[in-house]
Design a protein around this motif. Structure first.
Motif, PDB file in Angstrom:
ATOM      1  N   ARG A  31       2.868   9.413  -8.893  1.00 35.87           N
ATOM      2  CA  ARG A  31       1.266   9.479  -8.734  1.00 35.87           C
ATOM      3  C   ARG A  31       0.318   8.751  -9.237  1.00 35.87           C
ATOM      4  NH1 ARG A  31       4.392  13.570  -7.536  1.00 35.87           N
ATOM      5  NH2 ARG A  31       3.808  14.864  -5.775  1.00 35.87           N
ATOM      6  N   VAL A  32       0.671   8.222 -10.443  1.00 36.14           N
ATOM      7  CA  VAL A  32      -0.294   7.597 -11.177  1.00 36.14           C
ATOM      8  C   VAL A  32      -0.167   6.074 -10.893  1.00 36.14           C
ATOM      9  CG1 VAL A  32      -0.624   6.298 -13.518  1.00 36.14           C
ATOM     10  CG2 VAL A  32      -0.335   8.715 -13.330  1.00 36.14           C
ATOM     11  N   ARG A  33       0.907   5.544 -10.190  1.00 34.95           N
ATOM     12  CA  ARG A  33       1.152   4.350  -9.586  1.00 34.95           C
ATOM     13  C   ARG A  33       0.310   4.208  -8.104  1.00 34.95           C
ATOM     14  NH1 ARG A  33       6.593   1.389  -9.325  1.00 34.95           N
ATOM     15  NH2 ARG A  33       5.242  -0.264  -8.132  1.00 34.95           N
ATOM     16  N   ILE A  34       0.549   5.150  -7.401  1.00 32.32           N
ATOM     17  CA  ILE A  34      -0.263   5.374  -6.302  1.00 32.32           C
ATOM     18  C   ILE A  34      -1.781   5.454  -6.446  1.00 32.32           C
ATOM     19  CG2 ILE A  34      -0.800   6.719  -4.158  1.00 32.32           C
ATOM     20  CD1 ILE A  34       2.195   7.757  -4.371  1.00 32.32           C
ATOM     21  N   ILE A  35      -2.196   5.998  -7.533  1.00 30.88           N
ATOM     22  CA  ILE A  35      -3.605   6.279  -7.816  1.00 30.88           C
ATOM     23  C   ILE A  35      -4.118   4.646  -8.098  1.00 30.88           C
ATOM     24  CG2 ILE A  35      -5.380   7.049  -9.413  1.00 30.88           C
ATOM     25  CD1 ILE A  35      -3.969   9.730  -9.333  1.00 30.88           C
ATOM     26  N   SER A  36      -3.349   3.942  -9.091  1.00 23.89           N
ATOM     27  CA  SER A  36      -3.725   2.702  -9.534  1.00 23.89           C
ATOM     28  C   SER A  36      -3.734   1.696  -8.575  1.00 23.89           C
ATOM     29  CB  SER A  36      -2.838   2.365 -10.795  1.00 23.89           C
ATOM     30  OG  SER A  36      -1.586   2.225 -10.397  1.00 23.89           O
ATOM     31  N   ILE A  37      -3.137   1.869  -7.619  1.00 30.25           N
ATOM     32  CA  ILE A  37      -2.994   0.956  -6.402  1.00 30.25           C
ATOM     33  C   ILE A  37      -4.097   1.114  -5.278  1.00 30.25           C
ATOM     34  CG2 ILE A  37      -1.721   0.102  -4.187  1.00 30.25           C
ATOM     35  CD1 ILE A  37       0.882   0.552  -6.028  1.00 30.25           C
ATOM     36  N   VAL A  38      -4.265   2.498  -5.134  1.00 25.69           N
ATOM     37  CA  VAL A  38      -5.318   2.959  -4.096  1.00 25.69           C
ATOM     38  C   VAL A  38      -6.731   2.618  -4.340  1.00 25.69           C
ATOM     39  CG1 VAL A  38      -6.073   4.865  -2.631  1.00 25.69           C
ATOM     40  CG2 VAL A  38      -3.571   4.315  -3.009  1.00 25.69           C
TER      41      VAL A  38
END
Length: 66
Positions: A31-38
Motif C-alpha cells: 500500500r505504501v508503494r502504491i501511494i508513493s506512485i499514485v
C-alpha cells in the motif's frame, strides 16, 4: 478548512502504514508503494486542472457585468 483535515488524515494513515511496514507487514508495504506512485500523479493532475480552470479564457466567459 476541510481540505486541511483531509491532508492531515491522509498523512496520518500514510505514517501509520509506514510504521506497520517497518515492522514487516507485507500488505502495508504494498500500500505504501502504491501511494508513493499514485500521489505524485494526482498532485500533477490537480495542478493542471487548477491551471486550466483559472485560465483567462474561462474567466472571460464568466466575467461579471459591472
Amino acid at each position: 478548512m476541510r481540505s486541511i483535515g483531509r491532508v492531515l488524515a491522509s498523512a496520518a494513515v500514510t505514517y501509520w502504514l509506514t510504521v506497520v511496514t517497518a515492522r514487516g507487514a507485507r500488505w502495508a508495504y504494498v500500500r505504501v508503494r502504491i501511494i508513493s506512485i499514485v500521489i505524485p500523479f494526482a498532485i500533477i493532475a490537480i495542478a493542471a486542472v487548477a491551471f486550466i480552470v483559472n485560465g483567462s479564457s474561462l474567466r472571460a466567459a464568466f466575467s461579471k457585468a459591472r
